[in-house]
Design a protein around this motif. Structure first.
Motif, short mmCIF file in Angstrom:
data_model
loop_
_atom_site.label_atom_id
_atom_site.label_comp_id
_atom_site.label_asym_id
_atom_site.label_seq_id
_atom_site.Cartn_x
_atom_site.Cartn_y
_atom_site.Cartn_z
N ALA A 1 -1.46 2.78 6.33
CA ALA A 1 -1.37 1.48 5.66
C ALA A 1 -1.66 0.34 6.63
O ALA A 1 -2.34 -0.63 6.27
CB ALA A 1 0.02 1.32 5.05
N MET A 2 -1.18 0.44 7.87
CA MET A 2 -1.41 -0.63 8.84
C MET A 2 -2.89 -0.74 9.19
O MET A 2 -3.40 -1.85 9.38
CB MET A 2 -0.58 -0.38 10.09
N SER A 3 -3.61 0.36 9.27
CA SER A 3 -5.05 0.31 9.54
C SER A 3 -5.79 -0.37 8.39
O SER A 3 -6.72 -1.16 8.60
CB SER A 3 -5.60 1.72 9.77
N THR A 4 -5.39 -0.08 7.15
CA THR A 4 -6.01 -0.72 5.99
C THR A 4 -5.68 -2.21 5.96
O THR A 4 -6.55 -3.04 5.68
CB THR A 4 -5.53 -0.04 4.70
N THR B 1 -10.01 -6.52 -1.15
CA THR B 1 -9.04 -5.63 -1.73
C THR B 1 -9.27 -4.20 -1.25
O THR B 1 -10.38 -3.86 -0.83
CB THR B 1 -9.08 -5.68 -3.27
N SER B 2 -8.21 -3.40 -1.34
CA SER B 2 -8.33 -1.98 -1.02
C SER B 2 -8.31 -1.13 -2.28
O SER B 2 -8.37 0.10 -2.20
CB SER B 2 -7.18 -1.54 -0.11
N ALA B 3 -8.19 -1.76 -3.45
CA ALA B 3 -8.11 -1.02 -4.72
C ALA B 3 -9.00 -1.69 -5.74
O ALA B 3 -8.54 -2.43 -6.62
CB ALA B 3 -6.67 -0.96 -5.21
N LEU B 4 -10.30 -1.49 -5.62
CA LEU B 4 -11.26 -2.09 -6.55
C LEU B 4 -11.22 -1.33 -7.87
O LEU B 4 -11.50 -0.14 -7.93
CB LEU B 4 -12.66 -2.05 -5.95
N LYS C 1 -18.39 -12.86 -3.11
CA LYS C 1 -18.45 -11.71 -2.21
C LYS C 1 -17.24 -10.84 -2.48
O LYS C 1 -16.12 -11.35 -2.63
CB LYS C 1 -18.43 -12.16 -0.74
N VAL C 2 -17.45 -9.54 -2.52
CA VAL C 2 -16.36 -8.58 -2.70
C VAL C 2 -16.38 -7.62 -1.52
O VAL C 2 -17.38 -6.95 -1.28
CB VAL C 2 -16.50 -7.81 -4.03
N PHE C 3 -15.27 -7.57 -0.78
CA PHE C 3 -15.09 -6.61 0.30
C PHE C 3 -14.10 -5.56 -0.17
O PHE C 3 -12.94 -5.88 -0.47
CB PHE C 3 -14.57 -7.29 1.57
N TRP C 4 -14.55 -4.32 -0.23
CA TRP C 4 -13.70 -3.22 -0.67
C TRP C 4 -13.36 -2.37 0.55
O TRP C 4 -14.22 -1.72 1.13
CB TRP C 4 -14.42 -2.40 -1.72
N LEU D 1 0.84 -1.19 0.00
CA LEU D 1 0.00 0.00 0.00
C LEU D 1 0.88 1.25 0.00
O LEU D 1 1.81 1.37 0.79
CB LEU D 1 -0.91 0.00 1.24
N SER D 2 0.56 2.17 -0.90
CA SER D 2 1.31 3.42 -0.98
C SER D 2 0.62 4.48 -0.13
O SER D 2 -0.19 5.27 -0.61
CB SER D 2 1.40 3.88 -2.44
#
Length: 357
Positions: A213-216, A297-300, A319-322, A206-207
């Motif tokens: 980034a750690m929380s994400t 993912t964090s980048a859908l 299922k998609v978790f964004w 993660l940039s």
């Protein structure tokens, strides 16, 4: 002369105390869940009869990279002084906690000396939180008899023949026996294991700022852990490939193996050399018995959304978790398109105190 004697006393007392001080740290709880507190007990003793103003303990504590704390005590010579403190564990991972450095200040405040503690560090594991999550029911009749046959029968292991009944696929007809008996006969197959759930976690670096980034990363791992526990509790096998720099694959058949997934997600590093789209493309080739897929993912992106739609069209529940806090119109429209395609899509705010998935 007086100033010289004071400096000599200050240096001698600080150095004597620093050379003879010993610090032990005890951490009763070695495994905790993210967000909980740990209790640290420090026992400090020195062998210098000359009084000093203070002894400061520099502590390594769970948190962001290079997180630290400090505690200032007034030790007594020749006896242990006990110091209790508590720290919150904000992020998942494995940490070493304890005293890293010791700092002594003399009685007059003229000399301050410091050195590494050199003592034993305690190992602490902070596990991801697991939230209640509804399991996906993988055996469904909504795709007809062909879908049920794909999910429950092993086409590589024929076990016998039987009369044809309406709804049987033509590819299962035993043509030689049919011609001999003058009636349709179909092959039967051994029933395979229940369809499994494939959990695909985005481990791309993660940039962002390290704390953000750690929380994400925490939110991604907790969403994956919650989905895995839900499926295992419902009786569905789960497979979770982790495509980090040191890849591994975690598998489980029942709820008794849920801790294996939580432990792997606690230790995994977000340093994948592959993009998430590449990981999805690779896993598409291994989905012969997959009944459900969970994508975290964090980048859908539109490409990821298209792959999720393809999974759904092939008969797999998705299922998609964004993990994001964005409220952009384009992003929300992409979530709507996924839901219209039959995909369960949900947005997770990584900054929320409670895990809401």
């Amino acid at each position: 002369l007086t100033m010289g004697l004071m400096l000599l006393y200050a240096y001698a007392s600080a150095l004597w105390t620093l050379c003879t001080v010993r610090a032990r740290v005890d951490c009763p709880r070695r495994v905790v869940t993210r967000g909980q507190q740990i209790q640290l007990t420090a026992l400090v003793r020195h062998m210098c009869p000359l009084p000093v103003r203070s002894l400061e303990l520099h502590l390594a504590v769970p948190g962001d990279q290079d997180a630290s704390g400090s505690a200032e005590i007034s030790p007594r010579p020749f006896r242990f002084v006990k110091y209790d403190t508590a720290f919150r564990c904000p992020h998942r991972g494995a940490y070493r906690v304890g005293v890293t450095h010791l700092t002594v200040t003399d009685l007059f405040g003229l000399v301050t000396l410091s050195r590494k503690a050199g003592g034993q560090m305690a190992r602490l594991e902070v596990r991801p939180r697991v939230a209640p999550e509804e399991a996906m029911a993988l055996q469904s009749v909504e795709f007809g008899a062909e879908h049920i046959s794909r999910m429950t029968e092993d086409m590589a292991s024929p076990s016998g023949v039987r009369d044809w009944i309406p709804g049987d696929a033509l590819k299962k007809v035993h043509w030689k026996l049919t011609m001999r008996k003058r009636e349709l006969m179909v092959r039967t197959y051994e029933e395979s294991a229940r369809p499994d759930t494939l959990i695909l976690v985005d481990l791309t670096p993660l940039s962002a700022l390290r704390s953000h980034a750690m929380s994400t990363e925490d939110a991604i791992c907790e969403a994956a852990a919650s989905a895995a526990v839900a499926q295992l509790t419902a009786g569905y096998p789960v497979r979770m490939p982790l495509s980090a720099r040191s890849p591994q694959e975690v598998t489980g058949q029942s709820a008794a193996e849920a801790e294996r997934f939580v432990d792997a997600l606690m230790r995994v590093q977000f340093d994948s050399p592959y993009s998430y789209e590449q990981v999805l493309s690779i896993e598409m080739r291994r989905m012969s018995r997959t009944g459900g897929a969970v994508m975290v993912t964090s980048a859908l992106s539109p490409r990821i959304a298209d792959i999720a739609t393809q999974f759904r069209r092939s008969g797999i529940k998705v299922k998609v978790f964004w993990v994001t806090d964005t409220q952009r119109t384009e992003a929300l429209e992409m979530m709507t398109r996924l839901k219209l395609a039959g995909v369960t899509a949900r947005q997770i705010d990584p900054w929320a105190e409670n895990l809401s998935i």
